[in-house]
Design a protein around this motif. Structure first.
Motif, PDB file in Angstrom:
ATOM      1  N   LEU A 109       0.584  -0.695   0.054  1.00 40.15           N
ATOM      2  CA  LEU A 109       0.272  -0.357   0.155  1.00 40.15           C
ATOM      3  C   LEU A 109       1.185   1.532  -0.259  1.00 40.15           C
ATOM      4  O   LEU A 109       0.600   1.922  -0.655  1.00 40.15           O
ATOM      5  CB  LEU A 109      -0.769   0.160   1.018  1.00 40.15           C
ATOM      6  N   LEU A 110       2.022   1.010   0.757  1.00 38.72           N
ATOM      7  CA  LEU A 110       2.837   2.100   0.762  1.00 38.72           C
ATOM      8  C   LEU A 110       3.673   2.726  -1.178  1.00 38.72           C
ATOM      9  O   LEU A 110       4.188   3.656  -1.180  1.00 38.72           O
ATOM     10  CB  LEU A 110       3.691   2.292   1.742  1.00 38.72           C
TER      11      LEU A 110
ATOM     12  N   ARG B  38       4.570   5.673   9.013  1.00 41.64           N
ATOM     13  CA  ARG B  38       5.168   5.037   7.605  1.00 41.64           C
ATOM     14  C   ARG B  38       5.991   5.855   6.179  1.00 41.64           C
ATOM     15  O   ARG B  38       7.206   5.539   6.139  1.00 41.64           O
ATOM     16  CB  ARG B  38       4.908   3.514   7.137  1.00 41.64           C
ATOM     17  N   LEU B  39       5.109   6.551   5.535  1.00 43.89           N
ATOM     18  CA  LEU B  39       5.107   6.722   4.946  1.00 43.89           C
ATOM     19  C   LEU B  39       5.875   8.311   4.345  1.00 43.89           C
ATOM     20  O   LEU B  39       6.754   8.395   3.729  1.00 43.89           O
ATOM     21  CB  LEU B  39       3.525   7.646   4.108  1.00 43.89           C
ATOM     22  N   MET B  40       6.420   9.076   5.582  1.00 41.01           N
ATOM     23  CA  MET B  40       6.295   9.768   5.797  1.00 41.01           C
ATOM     24  C   MET B  40       8.413   9.150   5.587  1.00 41.01           C
ATOM     25  O   MET B  40       9.643   9.956   5.856  1.00 41.01           O
ATOM     26  CB  MET B  40       6.416  10.422   7.076  1.00 41.01           C
ATOM     27  N   GLU B  41       8.304   7.845   6.398  1.00 36.16           N
ATOM     28  CA  GLU B  41       9.985   7.228   6.370  1.00 36.16           C
ATOM     29  C   GLU B  41      10.236   6.984   4.742  1.00 36.16           C
ATOM     30  O   GLU B  41      11.837   7.098   4.768  1.00 36.16           O
ATOM     31  CB  GLU B  41      10.527   5.736   6.993  1.00 36.16           C
ATOM     32  N   ARG B  42       9.295   7.506   3.839  1.00 36.09           N
ATOM     33  CA  ARG B  42       9.779   7.066   2.757  1.00 36.09           C
ATOM     34  C   ARG B  42       9.812   8.898   1.614  1.00 36.09           C
ATOM     35  O   ARG B  42       9.747   8.894   0.473  1.00 36.09           O
ATOM     36  CB  ARG B  42       8.810   5.965   2.180  1.00 36.09           C
ATOM     37  N   TRP B  43       8.797   9.838   1.798  1.00 37.04           N
ATOM     38  CA  TRP B  43       8.285  10.435   1.075  1.00 37.04           C
ATOM     39  C   TRP B  43       9.284  11.220   0.698  1.00 37.04           C
ATOM     40  O   TRP B  43       9.609  11.079  -1.141  1.00 37.04           O
ATOM     41  CB  TRP B  43       7.510  10.900   2.024  1.00 37.04           C
ATOM     42  N   THR B  44      10.490  11.688   1.119  1.00 36.60           N
ATOM     43  CA  THR B  44      11.661  12.275   0.799  1.00 36.60           C
ATOM     44  C   THR B  44      12.600  11.817  -0.032  1.00 36.60           C
ATOM     45  O   THR B  44      13.217  12.451  -1.181  1.00 36.60           O
ATOM     46  CB  THR B  44      12.199  13.124   2.242  1.00 36.60           C
ATOM     47  N   ALA B  45      12.243  10.226   0.156  1.00 38.02           N
ATOM     48  CA  ALA B  45      13.533  10.047  -1.164  1.00 38.02           C
ATOM     49  C   ALA B  45      12.970   9.968  -2.802  1.00 38.02           C
ATOM     50  O   ALA B  45      13.597   9.689  -4.018  1.00 38.02           O
ATOM     51  CB  ALA B  45      13.242   8.472  -0.549  1.00 38.02           C
ATOM     52  N   VAL B  46      11.323  10.506  -3.241  1.00 38.62           N
ATOM     53  CA  VAL B  46      10.678  10.050  -4.225  1.00 38.62           C
ATOM     54  C   VAL B  46      10.339  11.734  -4.857  1.00 38.62           C
ATOM     55  O   VAL B  46      10.276  12.021  -6.185  1.00 38.62           O
ATOM     56  CB  VAL B  46      10.179   9.321  -4.564  1.00 38.62           C
TER      57      VAL B  46
ATOM     58  N   ALA C 222      12.785   9.872  17.432  1.00 48.22           N
ATOM     59  CA  ALA C 222      13.008  10.754  17.189  1.00 48.22           C
ATOM     60  C   ALA C 222      13.282  11.125  15.620  1.00 48.22           C
ATOM     61  O   ALA C 222      13.695  12.326  15.618  1.00 48.22           O
ATOM     62  CB  ALA C 222      14.523  10.349  17.702  1.00 48.22           C
ATOM     63  N   ALA C 223      13.215   9.961  14.777  1.00 47.63           N
ATOM     64  CA  ALA C 223      13.924  10.885  13.717  1.00 47.63           C
ATOM     65  C   ALA C 223      12.221  11.476  13.097  1.00 47.63           C
ATOM     66  O   ALA C 223      12.351  11.974  11.542  1.00 47.63           O
ATOM     67  CB  ALA C 223      13.428   9.235  12.939  1.00 47.63           C
ATOM     68  N   TYR C 224      11.212  11.276  13.339  1.00 50.90           N
ATOM     69  CA  TYR C 224      10.037  12.452  12.904  1.00 50.90           C
ATOM     70  C   TYR C 224      10.340  13.272  13.140  1.00 50.90           C
ATOM     71  O   TYR C 224      11.371  14.257  14.559  1.00 50.90           O
ATOM     72  CB  TYR C 224       8.869  11.971  13.567  1.00 50.90           C
ATOM     73  N   GLU C 225      10.745  13.947  12.073  1.00 53.37           N
ATOM     74  CA  GLU C 225      11.359  15.551  11.954  1.00 53.37           C
ATOM     75  C   GLU C 225       9.721  16.747  11.556  1.00 53.37           C
ATOM     76  O   GLU C 225      10.376  18.052  11.967  1.00 53.37           O
ATOM     77  CB  GLU C 225      12.702  15.844  10.661  1.00 53.37           C
ATOM     78  N   HIS C 226       8.625  15.719  10.810  1.00 47.79           N
ATOM     79  CA  HIS C 226       7.893  16.656  10.820  1.00 47.79           C
ATOM     80  C   HIS C 226       6.860  17.656  11.506  1.00 47.79           C
ATOM     81  O   HIS C 226       6.555  16.192  11.803  1.00 47.79           O
ATOM     82  CB  HIS C 226       7.246  16.288   9.336  1.00 47.79           C
ATOM     83  N   PRO C 227       6.771  18.473  12.531  1.00 43.76           N
ATOM     84  CA  PRO C 227       5.852  18.487  12.930  1.00 43.76           C
ATOM     85  C   PRO C 227       4.343  17.335  12.842  1.00 43.76           C
ATOM     86  O   PRO C 227       3.908  17.423  11.703  1.00 43.76           O
ATOM     87  CB  PRO C 227       4.370  19.636  12.861  1.00 43.76           C
ATOM     88  N   ILE C 228       3.721  17.105  13.846  1.00 42.54           N
ATOM     89  CA  ILE C 228       3.051  15.668  13.900  1.00 42.54           C
ATOM     90  C   ILE C 228       1.665  16.022  15.055  1.00 42.54           C
ATOM     91  O   ILE C 228       1.978  17.135  16.432  1.00 42.54           O
ATOM     92  CB  ILE C 228       3.193  14.745  14.766  1.00 42.54           C
ATOM     93  N   LEU C 229       0.286  16.680  14.802  1.00 42.63           N
ATOM     94  CA  LEU C 229      -0.795  16.674  15.347  1.00 42.63           C
ATOM     95  C   LEU C 229      -1.643  15.676  15.723  1.00 42.63           C
ATOM     96  O   LEU C 229      -1.969  15.219  14.748  1.00 42.63           O
ATOM     97  CB  LEU C 229      -1.257  18.063  14.653  1.00 42.63           C
ATOM     98  N   LEU C 230      -1.966  15.332  16.529  1.00 38.66           N
ATOM     99  CA  LEU C 230      -1.965  13.622  17.592  1.00 38.66           C
ATOM    100  C   LEU C 230      -3.337  13.939  17.560  1.00 38.66           C
ATOM    101  O   LEU C 230      -3.723  14.590  18.967  1.00 38.66           O
ATOM    102  CB  LEU C 230      -1.275  13.005  17.752  1.00 38.66           C
ATOM    103  N   LEU C 231      -4.761  13.851  17.109  1.00 41.50           N
ATOM    104  CA  LEU C 231      -6.559  14.276  17.514  1.00 41.50           C
ATOM    105  C   LEU C 231      -6.421  12.548  18.217  1.00 41.50           C
ATOM    106  O   LEU C 231      -6.934  11.973  17.062  1.00 41.50           O
ATOM    107  CB  LEU C 231      -7.057  14.335  16.178  1.00 41.50           C
TER     108      LEU C 231
END
Length: 353
Positions: free
Chosen positions: A106-107, A140-148, A254-263
């Motif tokens: 799916l990713l 999980r997608l953010m772990e890949r996003w910047t590569a493409v 620790a690897a998540y650099e983008h801001p996250i809003l968790l609702l």
């Protein structure tokens, strides 16, 4: 007779098309421009694009009211029916049961879609909103996003709605062990214990306190049976256990650099809301908001709860919408999204009508 799967979305204001994956699977994709006639009380300046990722068993028609509210905030919206859900291609071995072989597929689908020229025309910056299963996939997608992506800095943040970090009252280690054993026994495409076929006339409401909205969703499923996804199989649970593994790992957080809003809904009986608090406490990039009175699906909730949800979303958009041109120019003050991002803390959004 089945409805035209693209026409129904076009009538709602979408550009809709079939996206063909490398293995031939067809995904139903739709994109929506910002609302040209928004609520005058809202800040509706064009902001950028939001990628909306559905939860288990969901489909785009269910999200059309939510998409309308997001468009009113000045967002273009891109969404898709996951493979084996909605009107996208189903796995042959599972019929209409809740099944996936591996969430990595799916990713892969989303990353391939990101390269589609029809998606490249959408405006930057980009936010990703994932609900439940879609929330875990967004991480999980953010772990890949910047590569493409050519401009990875245009991804401004993640909005997680009741993310599936764990299943309600079902420890991940137990889920993983049992599901793996059942798959090993050849039962991957069989219903898990307690799961079965979805009957819109007898389905228990565990997703919203708004009985009218629940009835509307069931009517969609009654009127168009091809939208239905039945209960989870052992194969889906086995893949979900692998997807959730390490969700609270310190190195991962620790690897998540983008801001996250968790609702996080206060009355969730689908996913483990305790893990939402633990995630936020361990992830410096995350801001935690509890939605008081909300069941699992706040975007399908009563008006006051929805208002609380979208108020938090709009505030998050405002706090993270840095001009991409300033980023490219090297303005370090503008690019440091963590500098002006609220620290992880618990905020209760009073949402009772």
């Amino acid at each position: 007779m089945a409805s035209d799967p693209l026409a129904v979305l076009v009538q709602a204001g979408a550009d809709a098309w079939w996206f063909e994956c490398a293995d031939g699977a067809q995904l139903r994709v739709s994109r929506y421009s910002p609302d040209p006639t928004p609520d005058p009380g809202l800040d509706h300046r064009p902001r950028g694009t939001l990628l909306l990722l559905h939860g288990f068993g969901e489909f785009t028609e269910k999200y059309l009211p939510s998409i309308a509210r997001l468009r009113a905030l000045g967002l273009a919206v891109l969404t898709l029916d996951w493979r084996s859900q909605g009107r996208s291609t189903r796995y042959a071995e599972s019929e209409r049961r809740g099944y996936v072989r591996d969430f990595e597929t799916l990713l892969d689908d989303v990353m391939a879609l990101a390269r589609d020229p029809r998606c490249q025309v959408l405006g930057a910056p980009v936010w990703i909103l994932g609900h439940s299963m879609g929330g875990m996939l967004a991480l999980r997608l953010m772990e890949r996003w910047t590569a493409v992506t050519d401009e990875p800095q245009t991804v401004r943040g993640l909005i997680l709605s009741a993310p599936m970090l764990g299943i309600y009252r079902l420890p991940r280690w137990f889920l993983a062990a049992v599901a793996r054993a059942q798959v090993w026994r050849g039962k991957a495409a069989e219903f898990a214990w307690g799961a079965g076929e979805l009957d819109p006339d007898a389905n228990e409401n565990r997703i919203t306190s708004d009985s009218q909205r629940f009835a509307e969703i069931m009517k969609l499923l009654r009127d168009e049976p091809l939208l239905r996804t039945h209960g989870a199989t052992w194969g889906w649970l086995n893949a979900a256990a692998r997807l959730m593994k390490g969700a609270l790992n310190k190195a991962t957080l620790a690897a998540y650099e983008h801001p996250i809003l968790l609702l996080s809904p206060s009355n969730d009986v689908i996913v483990d809301a305790d893990l939402h608090r633990k995630f936020a406490a361990r992830c410096s990039a995350c801001r935690y908001v509890q939605l008081t009175g909300s069941c699992h699906e706040p975007m399908q909730e009563q008006g006051a709860i929805q208002d609380a949800f979208y108020t938090e979303v709009e505030a998050f958009l405002n706090s993270t919408a840095v001009d991409p041109k300033a980023t490219v120019a090297g303005d370090s003050a503008a690019t440091d999204s963590s500098a002006d991002h609220a620290p992880s803390r618990s905020i209760t959004a009073s949402a009772n009508p």
